[in-house]
Design an enzyme around this catalytic site. Sequence first.
Site, PDB file in Angstrom:
ATOM      1  CG  HIS A 249      97.395  -2.450 -66.028  1.00  0.00           C
ATOM      2  ND1 HIS A 249      96.128  -2.701 -66.553  1.00  0.00           N
ATOM      3  CD2 HIS A 249      97.326  -2.873 -64.856  1.00  0.00           C
ATOM      4  CE1 HIS A 249      95.635  -3.393 -65.515  1.00  0.00           C
ATOM      5  NE2 HIS A 249      96.482  -3.786 -64.370  1.00  0.00           N
TER       6      HIS A 249
ATOM      7  CG  ASP B  51      97.076  -9.311 -63.545  1.00  0.00           C
ATOM      8  OD1 ASP B  51      97.974  -9.239 -62.871  1.00  0.00           O
ATOM      9  OD2 ASP B  51      95.791  -8.558 -63.237  1.00  0.00           O
TER      10      ASP B  51
HETATM   11  C1  SP5 Z   1      99.424  -5.469 -62.636  1.00  0.00           C
HETATM   12  C2  SP5 Z   1      98.185  -5.077 -61.653  1.00  0.00           C
HETATM   13  O1  SP5 Z   1      97.668  -6.207 -61.245  1.00  0.00           O
HETATM   14  N1  SP5 Z   1      97.736  -4.040 -61.487  1.00  0.00           N
HETATM   15  C3  SP5 Z   1      96.485  -3.614 -60.673  1.00  0.00           C
HETATM   16  C4  SP5 Z   1      96.330  -2.263 -60.759  1.00  0.00           C
HETATM   17  C5  SP5 Z   1      95.039  -1.810 -59.631  1.00  0.00           C
HETATM   18  N2  SP5 Z   1      95.158  -0.582 -59.339  1.00  0.00           N
HETATM   19  C6  SP5 Z   1      93.891  -0.333 -58.768  1.00  0.00           C
HETATM   20  C7  SP5 Z   1      93.877  -0.721 -57.297  1.00  0.00           C
HETATM   21  C8  SP5 Z   1      93.059   0.088 -56.215  1.00  0.00           C
HETATM   22  C9  SP5 Z   1      92.980  -0.792 -54.894  1.00  0.00           C
HETATM   23  N3  SP5 Z   1      93.542  -0.091 -53.783  1.00  0.00           N
HETATM   24  C10 SP5 Z   1      93.845  -0.921 -52.808  1.00  0.00           C
HETATM   25  C11 SP5 Z   1      94.772  -0.316 -51.682  1.00  0.00           C
HETATM   26  C12 SP5 Z   1      95.275  -1.348 -50.934  1.00  0.00           C
HETATM   27  N4  SP5 Z   1      96.598  -0.962 -50.024  1.00  0.00           N
HETATM   28 ZN    ZN Z   2      96.397  -7.511 -61.758  1.00  0.00          ZN
END
Ligand code: SP5
Ligand code: ZN
Length: 335
Positions: free
Chosen positions: A156, A190
Amino acid sequence: MKVVFSAHHRLHAPRFEFSRGGLTPYSECPARAEGIRAALSGSGWADFVDPRPHDDGALLAVHDADYLDFLRQAHRAWTAGGGCGDLAAATFAARNGRRPGDCVAQIGYYGFDTTPIAEGTWAAARAAADAALTAAELVAAGEPAAYALCRPPGHHATRNQLGGYCYLNHAAVAARWLAARGPTAIVDVDYHHGNGTQEIFYEDGRVLFVSLHADPAWEYPLYWGYADETGRGFGAGLTHNVPLPAGIGDDGYAAALGGALDVVRDFGPRWLVVSLGFDTYERDPLGTFRLSLDGLGRSGRALAGLGLPTLIVQEGGYCVEALGDLALRFLDAFR
Ligand code: SP5
Ligand code: ZN
């Protein structure tokens, strides 16, 4: 097979992430890489190699110098100014805003989401970039495949912005290094779109970027990853996005991957870089796909079937207890 791993990843351990209006434990935790390392240690076929240190040259071929300077000193500036814990943004720069001097303002300038910077973030990210470069060097020297067990992940991160748990784009750094030695294809499996990698190579005629991911119409990173983003200039036609529906299973995914690999074959690369995420797995807490352990094995076999010298770079995957088994199953086709 060669596995490049650095224990420095443990220095990067943010406490919280901002999600759905509140703080939750940070999903991208040290136990992820430790689970994979432990499984590979017990496999009998993983040949562990330390990353070789590199100067900033290969990083500067992907990232802006001012962005690297920010990453290097941001947490120090935050602490010196009285901050405690992790540095994270709550305000983001307007597109035409100026580069500010304060570290709290800067993280809203050098980031597109609330991904925090912890005390050891720079050391860990730097070691992960060295791991990807070292693995690329092994492949260029004749290894059929090498695996960079990177943490934090990278796909990202753009040339000048962090986000999505990523700071330095390790796959992009390694791919740009390989591309100086022949045409390079990146296949990003991914669960999330690799927006940083796409941006970095969008106008690059030497690197094909192919990504399978959850539809950005409703899934992170939300603003990139649509099928009509196809590259520009020298890179026209060399970005290939395949947005997929929630709930997709092994057969649907294998069909989509098969189509994507036809695009790779048509390009005819000398090198393959795989951005490998395990967040497509059915028990992943962030993902919505339904791939089984066997489905990840099928993906590994399909990618290995290209018959190209291959660098595999670890990206996401958050079902910590399954990551070791997933890595063993996916990598089995390359060993
Ligand atoms: C590298 C990669 O897989 N990055 C993923 C980034 C995702 N970011 C947003 C996630 C929002 C979901 N939050 C869930 C929290 C659970 N503890
Ligand atoms: Zn991811």
